[in-house]
Scaffold this motif. Structure first.
Motif, PDB file in Angstrom:
ATOM      1  N   THR A  32      -0.571   4.104   6.225  1.00 60.68           N
ATOM      2  CA  THR A  32       0.329   5.221   6.502  1.00 60.68           C
ATOM      3  C   THR A  32      -0.383   6.272   7.349  1.00 60.68           C
ATOM      4  O   THR A  32       0.187   6.790   8.312  1.00 60.68           O
ATOM      5  CB  THR A  32       0.847   5.839   5.190  1.00 60.68           C
ATOM      6  OG1 THR A  32       1.569   4.823   4.475  1.00 60.68           O
ATOM      7  CG2 THR A  32       1.752   7.023   5.452  1.00 60.68           C
ATOM      8  N   ALA A  33      -1.640   6.568   7.013  1.00 63.01           N
ATOM      9  CA  ALA A  33      -2.418   7.535   7.784  1.00 63.01           C
ATOM     10  C   ALA A  33      -2.635   7.068   9.220  1.00 63.01           C
ATOM     11  O   ALA A  33      -2.749   7.873  10.134  1.00 63.01           O
ATOM     12  CB  ALA A  33      -3.769   7.789   7.105  1.00 63.01           C
ATOM     13  N   ALA A  34      -2.654   5.744   9.405  1.00 64.48           N
ATOM     14  CA  ALA A  34      -2.842   5.186  10.745  1.00 64.48           C
ATOM     15  C   ALA A  34      -1.512   5.081  11.506  1.00 64.48           C
ATOM     16  O   ALA A  34      -1.490   4.639  12.643  1.00 64.48           O
ATOM     17  CB  ALA A  34      -3.485   3.806  10.647  1.00 64.48           C
ATOM     18  N   GLY A  35      -0.428   5.464  10.852  1.00 65.70           N
ATOM     19  CA  GLY A  35       0.862   5.435  11.516  1.00 65.70           C
ATOM     20  C   GLY A  35       1.664   4.172  11.284  1.00 65.70           C
ATOM     21  O   GLY A  35       2.664   3.937  11.939  1.00 65.70           O
ATOM     22  N   VAL A  36       1.205   3.331  10.341  1.00 68.65           N
ATOM     23  CA  VAL A  36       1.930   2.104  10.001  1.00 68.65           C
ATOM     24  C   VAL A  36       2.534   2.321   8.621  1.00 68.65           C
ATOM     25  O   VAL A  36       1.848   2.232   7.614  1.00 68.65           O
ATOM     26  CB  VAL A  36       0.999   0.871   9.992  1.00 68.65           C
ATOM     27  CG1 VAL A  36       1.779  -0.384   9.613  1.00 68.65           C
ATOM     28  CG2 VAL A  36       0.325   0.705  11.338  1.00 68.65           C
ATOM     29  N   GLY A  37       3.798   2.629   8.587  1.00 70.32           N
ATOM     30  CA  GLY A  37       4.437   2.934   7.311  1.00 70.32           C
ATOM     31  C   GLY A  37       5.165   1.735   6.738  1.00 70.32           C
ATOM     32  O   GLY A  37       5.470   0.774   7.430  1.00 70.32           O
ATOM     33  N   GLY A  38       5.438   1.790   5.436  1.00 70.79           N
ATOM     34  CA  GLY A  38       6.265   0.797   4.795  1.00 70.79           C
ATOM     35  C   GLY A  38       5.624  -0.545   4.509  1.00 70.79           C
ATOM     36  O   GLY A  38       6.305  -1.544   4.416  1.00 70.79           O
ATOM     37  N   ALA A  39       4.312  -0.575   4.352  1.00 69.83           N
ATOM     38  CA  ALA A  39       3.644  -1.844   4.036  1.00 69.83           C
ATOM     39  C   ALA A  39       4.010  -2.287   2.629  1.00 69.83           C
ATOM     40  O   ALA A  39       4.140  -1.480   1.717  1.00 69.83           O
ATOM     41  CB  ALA A  39       2.135  -1.693   4.167  1.00 69.83           C
ATOM     42  N   LYS A  40       4.174  -3.577   2.465  1.00 68.81           N
ATOM     43  CA  LYS A  40       4.452  -4.152   1.149  1.00 68.81           C
ATOM     44  C   LYS A  40       3.113  -4.547   0.528  1.00 68.81           C
ATOM     45  O   LYS A  40       2.307  -5.223   1.159  1.00 68.81           O
ATOM     46  CB  LYS A  40       5.354  -5.377   1.297  1.00 68.81           C
ATOM     47  CG  LYS A  40       5.736  -5.994  -0.012  1.00 68.81           C
ATOM     48  CD  LYS A  40       6.747  -7.089   0.167  1.00 68.81           C
ATOM     49  CE  LYS A  40       7.146  -7.615  -1.189  1.00 68.81           C
ATOM     50  NZ  LYS A  40       8.277  -8.506  -1.100  1.00 68.81           N
ATOM     51  N   ALA A  41       2.875  -4.123  -0.704  1.00 70.00           N
ATOM     52  CA  ALA A  41       1.604  -4.405  -1.376  1.00 70.00           C
ATOM     53  C   ALA A  41       1.825  -5.394  -2.515  1.00 70.00           C
ATOM     54  O   ALA A  41       2.693  -5.198  -3.363  1.00 70.00           O
ATOM     55  CB  ALA A  41       0.992  -3.117  -1.906  1.00 70.00           C
ATOM     56  N   LEU A  42       1.029  -6.459  -2.513  1.00 70.49           N
ATOM     57  CA  LEU A  42       1.126  -7.502  -3.532  1.00 70.49           C
ATOM     58  C   LEU A  42      -0.242  -7.748  -4.161  1.00 70.49           C
ATOM     59  O   LEU A  42      -1.275  -7.553  -3.521  1.00 70.49           O
ATOM     60  CB  LEU A  42       1.636  -8.804  -2.909  1.00 70.49           C
ATOM     61  CG  LEU A  42       3.013  -8.737  -2.238  1.00 70.49           C
ATOM     62  CD1 LEU A  42       3.297 -10.027  -1.498  1.00 70.49           C
ATOM     63  CD2 LEU A  42       4.082  -8.462  -3.274  1.00 70.49           C
ATOM     64  N   ALA A  43      -0.222  -8.229  -5.392  1.00 65.24           N
ATOM     65  CA  ALA A  43      -1.460  -8.545  -6.088  1.00 65.24           C
ATOM     66  C   ALA A  43      -2.057  -9.835  -5.532  1.00 65.24           C
ATOM     67  O   ALA A  43      -1.340 -10.809  -5.316  1.00 65.24           O
ATOM     68  CB  ALA A  43      -1.212  -8.694  -7.574  1.00 65.24           C
ATOM     69  N   LEU A  44      -3.344  -9.823  -5.299  1.00 64.14           N
ATOM     70  CA  LEU A  44      -4.057 -11.035  -4.911  1.00 64.14           C
ATOM     71  C   LEU A  44      -4.204 -11.885  -6.163  1.00 64.14           C
ATOM     72  O   LEU A  44      -4.751 -11.434  -7.167  1.00 64.14           O
ATOM     73  CB  LEU A  44      -5.438 -10.691  -4.343  1.00 64.14           C
ATOM     74  CG  LEU A  44      -6.253 -11.858  -3.803  1.00 64.14           C
ATOM     75  CD1 LEU A  44      -5.564 -12.480  -2.585  1.00 64.14           C
ATOM     76  CD2 LEU A  44      -7.653 -11.402  -3.434  1.00 64.14           C
ATOM     77  N   PRO A  45      -3.678 -13.103  -6.153  1.00 65.89           N
ATOM     78  CA  PRO A  45      -3.727 -13.915  -7.375  1.00 65.89           C
ATOM     79  C   PRO A  45      -5.153 -14.367  -7.687  1.00 65.89           C
ATOM     80  O   PRO A  45      -6.020 -14.380  -6.820  1.00 65.89           O
ATOM     81  CB  PRO A  45      -2.850 -15.113  -7.026  1.00 65.89           C
ATOM     82  CG  PRO A  45      -2.930 -15.230  -5.549  1.00 65.89           C
ATOM     83  CD  PRO A  45      -3.069 -13.815  -5.036  1.00 65.89           C
ATOM     84  N   THR A  46      -5.372 -14.743  -8.937  1.00 66.36           N
ATOM     85  CA  THR A  46      -6.684 -15.256  -9.326  1.00 66.36           C
ATOM     86  C   THR A  46      -6.851 -16.712  -8.918  1.00 66.36           C
ATOM     87  O   THR A  46      -7.963 -17.195  -8.786  1.00 66.36           O
ATOM     88  CB  THR A  46      -6.911 -15.117 -10.845  1.00 66.36           C
ATOM     89  OG1 THR A  46      -5.828 -15.755 -11.520  1.00 66.36           O
ATOM     90  CG2 THR A  46      -6.966 -13.650 -11.245  1.00 66.36           C
ATOM     91  N   ALA A  47      -5.723 -17.401  -8.712  1.00 67.97           N
ATOM     92  CA  ALA A  47      -5.751 -18.783  -8.223  1.00 67.97           C
ATOM     93  C   ALA A  47      -4.589 -18.957  -7.246  1.00 67.97           C
ATOM     94  O   ALA A  47      -3.499 -18.428  -7.471  1.00 67.97           O
ATOM     95  CB  ALA A  47      -5.619 -19.768  -9.378  1.00 67.97           C
ATOM     96  N   PHE A  48      -4.827 -19.673  -6.171  1.00 71.71           N
ATOM     97  CA  PHE A  48      -3.787 -19.883  -5.161  1.00 71.71           C
ATOM     98  C   PHE A  48      -3.174 -21.265  -5.328  1.00 71.71           C
ATOM     99  O   PHE A  48      -3.880 -22.267  -5.350  1.00 71.71           O
ATOM    100  CB  PHE A  48      -4.368 -19.738  -3.751  1.00 71.71           C
ATOM    101  CG  PHE A  48      -3.355 -19.979  -2.684  1.00 71.71           C
ATOM    102  CD1 PHE A  48      -2.429 -19.002  -2.370  1.00 71.71           C
ATOM    103  CD2 PHE A  48      -3.304 -21.187  -2.008  1.00 71.71           C
ATOM    104  CE1 PHE A  48      -1.468 -19.221  -1.395  1.00 71.71           C
ATOM    105  CE2 PHE A  48      -2.361 -21.409  -1.031  1.00 71.71           C
ATOM    106  CZ  PHE A  48      -1.436 -20.425  -0.722  1.00 71.71           C
TER     107      PHE A  48
END
Length: 133
Positions: A32-48
């Motif tokens: 957001t500070a860099a001017g890119v708003g609205g990013a979706k944040a997800l948890a990094l799983p422990t196993a893929f």
């Protein structure tokens, strides 16, 4: 009249992966500070597991960029996610940030196909305290 400090927000679809909620919030704030708003944040799983529905949902959302905070203790899941993203969505930019002074993290991320965050977004994230020193 509304005035805004900082750069104007870019219309860029970004998804953030980090293990901890606080890390996701910090990276979102850095974007957001860099001017890119609205990013979706997800948890990094422990196993893929590529067969899980969340990964196909991610592809349907078609993010233009994915930002992954590499966990130094167990980065293998992040490497698997990066490899899968590069194969399934080659048009998506995959960037990593984190404690990149560890050679195994640098080599692993590059082999998986990610762009290292030493410049650009990684630098912004570091400057805004989103990446641990």
């Amino acid at each position: 009249r509304i005035e805004r400090n900082g750069p104007p927000a870019m219309a860029l679809k970004v998804t953030i992966f980090a293990a901890e909620e606080a890390e996701r919030q910090h990276l979102g704030a850095a974007l957001t500070a860099a001017g890119v708003g609205g990013a979706k944040a997800l948890a990094l799983p422990t196993a893929f597991r590529a067969t899980e529905p969340q990964w196909h949902q991610l592809l349907q959302q078609a993010p233009e960029a994915v930002l992954i905070l590499l966990p130094p203790a167990n980065p293998e899941t992040a490497f698997e996610l990066i490899t899968w993203l590069r194969a399934q969505a080659p048009q998506t930019h995959v960037m990593v940030v984190g404690p990149l002074e560890l050679p195994r993290l640098i080599v692993g991320a590059m082999r998986a196909g990610a762009v290292l965050g030493a410049k650009g977004m990684g630098r912004v994230a570091e400057e805004n305290g989103a990446v641990p020193a």
